[in-house]
Design a protein around this motif. Structure first.
Motif, PDB file in Angstrom:
ATOM      1  N   SER A  87       0.797  -1.226   0.000  1.00 20.49           N
ATOM      2  CA  SER A  87       0.000   0.000   0.000  1.00 20.49           C
ATOM      3  C   SER A  87       0.830   1.277   0.000  1.00 20.49           C
ATOM      4  O   SER A  87       0.435   2.290   0.601  1.00 20.49           O
ATOM      5  CB  SER A  87      -0.957   0.018   1.203  1.00 20.49           C
ATOM      6  OG  SER A  87      -1.838  -1.087   1.154  1.00 20.49           O
ATOM      7  N   VAL A  88       1.971   1.258  -0.649  1.00 27.04           N
ATOM      8  CA  VAL A  88       2.771   2.472  -0.850  1.00 27.04           C
ATOM      9  C   VAL A  88       2.641   2.863  -2.316  1.00 27.04           C
ATOM     10  O   VAL A  88       3.117   2.149  -3.196  1.00 27.04           O
ATOM     11  CB  VAL A  88       4.250   2.244  -0.473  1.00 27.04           C
ATOM     12  CG1 VAL A  88       5.056   3.506  -0.743  1.00 27.04           C
ATOM     13  CG2 VAL A  88       4.378   1.824   0.983  1.00 27.04           C
ATOM     14  N   HIS A  89       2.008   4.004  -2.583  1.00 27.45           N
ATOM     15  CA  HIS A  89       1.644   4.360  -3.946  1.00 27.45           C
ATOM     16  C   HIS A  89       2.410   5.569  -4.468  1.00 27.45           C
ATOM     17  O   HIS A  89       2.732   6.488  -3.709  1.00 27.45           O
ATOM     18  CB  HIS A  89       0.142   4.649  -4.030  1.00 27.45           C
ATOM     19  CG  HIS A  89      -0.702   3.441  -3.744  1.00 27.45           C
ATOM     20  ND1 HIS A  89      -2.055   3.520  -3.466  1.00 27.45           N
ATOM     21  CD2 HIS A  89      -0.379   2.120  -3.679  1.00 27.45           C
ATOM     22  CE1 HIS A  89      -2.530   2.301  -3.257  1.00 27.45           C
ATOM     23  NE2 HIS A  89      -1.530   1.438  -3.375  1.00 27.45           N
ATOM     24  N   VAL A  90       2.681   5.534  -5.774  1.00 26.12           N
ATOM     25  CA  VAL A  90       3.316   6.659  -6.458  1.00 26.12           C
ATOM     26  C   VAL A  90       2.371   7.177  -7.539  1.00 26.12           C
ATOM     27  O   VAL A  90       1.366   6.544  -7.867  1.00 26.12           O
ATOM     28  CB  VAL A  90       4.671   6.258  -7.076  1.00 26.12           C
ATOM     29  CG1 VAL A  90       5.608   5.729  -5.997  1.00 26.12           C
ATOM     30  CG2 VAL A  90       4.478   5.205  -8.171  1.00 26.12           C
ATOM     31  N   GLY A 105       7.882  -6.368  -5.848  1.00 28.55           N
ATOM     32  CA  GLY A 105       7.242  -5.710  -4.727  1.00 28.55           C
ATOM     33  C   GLY A 105       7.840  -4.339  -4.502  1.00 28.55           C
ATOM     34  O   GLY A 105       8.847  -3.979  -5.122  1.00 28.55           O
ATOM     35  N   GLY A 106       7.223  -3.567  -3.612  1.00 26.93           N
ATOM     36  CA  GLY A 106       7.701  -2.238  -3.316  1.00 26.93           C
ATOM     37  C   GLY A 106       6.682  -1.179  -3.704  1.00 26.93           C
ATOM     38  O   GLY A 106       5.525  -1.493  -4.032  1.00 26.93           O
ATOM     39  N   PRO A 107       7.057   0.098  -3.670  1.00 31.19           N
ATOM     40  CA  PRO A 107       6.143   1.165  -4.072  1.00 31.19           C
ATOM     41  C   PRO A 107       5.631   0.926  -5.492  1.00 31.19           C
ATOM     42  O   PRO A 107       6.342   0.370  -6.333  1.00 31.19           O
ATOM     43  CB  PRO A 107       7.020   2.419  -3.993  1.00 31.19           C
ATOM     44  CG  PRO A 107       8.100   2.071  -3.013  1.00 31.19           C
ATOM     45  CD  PRO A 107       8.373   0.612  -3.240  1.00 31.19           C
ATOM     46  N   HIS A 108       4.400   1.369  -5.749  1.00 30.97           N
ATOM     47  CA  HIS A 108       3.809   1.089  -7.052  1.00 30.97           C
ATOM     48  C   HIS A 108       2.721   2.109  -7.354  1.00 30.97           C
ATOM     49  O   HIS A 108       2.269   2.847  -6.468  1.00 30.97           O
ATOM     50  CB  HIS A 108       3.221  -0.327  -7.082  1.00 30.97           C
ATOM     51  CG  HIS A 108       2.363  -0.638  -5.903  1.00 30.97           C
ATOM     52  ND1 HIS A 108       2.855  -1.207  -4.738  1.00 30.97           N
ATOM     53  CD2 HIS A 108       1.037  -0.439  -5.665  1.00 30.97           C
ATOM     54  CE1 HIS A 108       1.882  -1.360  -3.854  1.00 30.97           C
ATOM     55  NE2 HIS A 108       0.758  -0.892  -4.397  1.00 30.97           N
ATOM     56  N   ASP A 109       2.300   2.128  -8.601  1.00 30.18           N
ATOM     57  CA  ASP A 109       1.251   3.058  -9.014  1.00 30.18           C
ATOM     58  C   ASP A 109      -0.053   2.766  -8.279  1.00 30.18           C
ATOM     59  O   ASP A 109      -0.353   1.615  -7.949  1.00 30.18           O
ATOM     60  CB  ASP A 109       1.039   2.940 -10.531  1.00 30.18           C
ATOM     61  CG  ASP A 109       0.222   4.096 -11.080  1.00 30.18           C
ATOM     62  OD1 ASP A 109      -1.016   4.085 -10.941  1.00 30.18           O
ATOM     63  OD2 ASP A 109       0.821   5.025 -11.660  1.00 30.18           O
ATOM     64  N   GLY A 110      -0.833   3.816  -8.044  1.00 30.47           N
ATOM     65  CA  GLY A 110      -2.108   3.644  -7.373  1.00 30.47           C
ATOM     66  C   GLY A 110      -3.122   2.866  -8.188  1.00 30.47           C
ATOM     67  O   GLY A 110      -4.090   2.336  -7.641  1.00 30.47           O
ATOM     68  N   ALA A 242      13.955   8.838  -9.330  1.00 32.87           N
ATOM     69  CA  ALA A 242      13.139   7.635  -9.090  1.00 32.87           C
ATOM     70  C   ALA A 242      12.976   7.410  -7.592  1.00 32.87           C
ATOM     71  O   ALA A 242      13.870   7.711  -6.791  1.00 32.87           O
ATOM     72  CB  ALA A 242      13.785   6.430  -9.741  1.00 32.87           C
ATOM     73  N   LYS A 243      11.832   6.888  -7.223  1.00 33.68           N
ATOM     74  CA  LYS A 243      11.548   6.668  -5.813  1.00 33.68           C
ATOM     75  C   LYS A 243      12.282   5.425  -5.318  1.00 33.68           C
ATOM     76  O   LYS A 243      12.276   4.380  -5.969  1.00 33.68           O
ATOM     77  CB  LYS A 243      10.049   6.510  -5.587  1.00 33.68           C
ATOM     78  CG  LYS A 243       9.219   7.641  -6.178  1.00 33.68           C
ATOM     79  CD  LYS A 243       9.688   9.013  -5.700  1.00 33.68           C
ATOM     80  CE  LYS A 243       8.886  10.126  -6.326  1.00 33.68           C
ATOM     81  NZ  LYS A 243       9.432  11.473  -5.990  1.00 33.68           N
ATOM     82  N   GLN A 248       7.876   6.251   1.076  1.00 31.89           N
ATOM     83  CA  GLN A 248       6.670   6.138   1.904  1.00 31.89           C
ATOM     84  C   GLN A 248       5.381   6.545   1.192  1.00 31.89           C
ATOM     85  O   GLN A 248       4.301   6.491   1.783  1.00 31.89           O
ATOM     86  CB  GLN A 248       6.844   6.986   3.164  1.00 31.89           C
ATOM     87  CG  GLN A 248       7.977   6.521   4.066  1.00 31.89           C
ATOM     88  CD  GLN A 248       7.802   5.076   4.504  1.00 31.89           C
ATOM     89  OE1 GLN A 248       6.774   4.717   5.077  1.00 31.89           O
ATOM     90  NE2 GLN A 248       8.798   4.238   4.236  1.00 31.89           N
ATOM     91  N   GLY A 249       5.479   6.938  -0.083  1.00 24.95           N
ATOM     92  CA  GLY A 249       4.267   7.259  -0.821  1.00 24.95           C
ATOM     93  C   GLY A 249       4.183   8.715  -1.225  1.00 24.95           C
ATOM     94  O   GLY A 249       4.738   9.595  -0.554  1.00 24.95           O
TER      95      GLY A 249
END
Length: 268
Positions: A87-90, A105-110, A242-243, A248-249
């Motif tokens: 649930s960490v969104h970019v 896994g990791g940050p990802h698009d909403g 890049a994140k 953290q979003g």
């Protein structure tokens, strides 16, 4: 009296002889025997056919998660795992510097990529595909320079029409085929590798390994994620903006409510 007794004896003998004659005329019941043999043979064929056809499914049953074995994929040779916060969104305009290629896994698009049994003909943006992994999907990626023709068709049959499954080319992939689920990856040299089905059985919608198992895999449509016109894959190395994996979003990124449906405001 003797004469009467002889007549009775004679009559009994005649009846016995007549019965014996009837039995002799009837002969051996070949038709019945042949019918029974045919039925038994047919039953044997049906059982053998069932055993042959069901053998792959019965073999895969050992790879399904159980209370005693939450993650059977750990028994696969070559499996790679990682631990990621969900649930960490970019934003759709942002990239993530993933630690695996393809990412797991990791940050990802909403917005998630449609993952309801779809085979994408072109490479798709990784940030959307990772979101689908978070929902319990398995992503089969392949090197389009190495997997074509019959091999590609075999991969498609494992995906098309199968829930929580998606397939896409991945340019520059270091192996012909790579399988991803949330926090898991397995790379193989052939579409015929039996570990492909074992990986899918072990990890697709595995409630023990997936942060948002059972959340939607349906297409969101234009303006969100359109499977007919998905955001393209960027083969370039992520830049300094890049994140990172511990990001953290982003403010304004899509969040999810209810059964994994995106909301339009807020931060993760």
């Amino acid at each position: 009296m003797a004469s009467g007794t002889n007549k009775k004896a004679s009559s009994k003998n005649a009846v016995k002889a007549a019965r014996a004659s009837v039995v002799t005329r009837r002969g051996f019941p070949w038709a019945t025997v042949i019918a029974v043999v045919a039925v038994v043979a047919l039953a044997a064929v049906v059982v053998a056919y069932y055993l042959v056809q069901s053998a792959p499914k019965r073999a895969l049953a050992d790879w399904a998660p159980t209370d005693a074995n939450h993650d059977p994929s750990l028994g696969l040779a070559g499996i790679v795992t990682g631990s990621y916060k969900g649930s960490v969104h970019v934003l759709p305009t942002e990239r993530v510097a993933y630690d695996h290629s393809p990412p797991i896994g990791g940050p990802h698009d909403g917005y998630w990529a449609a993952c309801n049994g779809i085979a994408y003909p072109k490479a798709v943006r990784s940030e959307n595909m990772v979101h689908s992994l978070e929902h319990g999907a398995v992503w089969i990626a392949y090197n389009p320079d190495q997997v074509t023709g019959d091999a590609l068709n075999k991969l498609k049959t494992k995906v098309e029409g199968k829930p929580y499954t998606m397939l896409s080319p991945y340019p520059g992939l270091d192996k012909p085929v790579s399988l991803q689920s949330w926090g898991h990856q397995l790379k193989v040299d052939s579409a015929d590798d039996e570990r492909i089905d074992q990986f899918v059985t072990a990890l697709r919608t595995n409630q023990n390994t997936t942060p948002e198992v059972g959340a939607s895999c349906d297409a969101l449509g234009p303006g969100a994620f359109d499977p007919d016109n998905p955001p393209p894959f960027d083969p370039a190395t992520p830049g300094p903006d890049a994140k990172p994996m511990d990001y953290q979003g982003s403010d304004g990124a899509q969040t999810e409510t209810g059964a994994g449906m995106p909301s339009t405001t807020g931060t993760p």
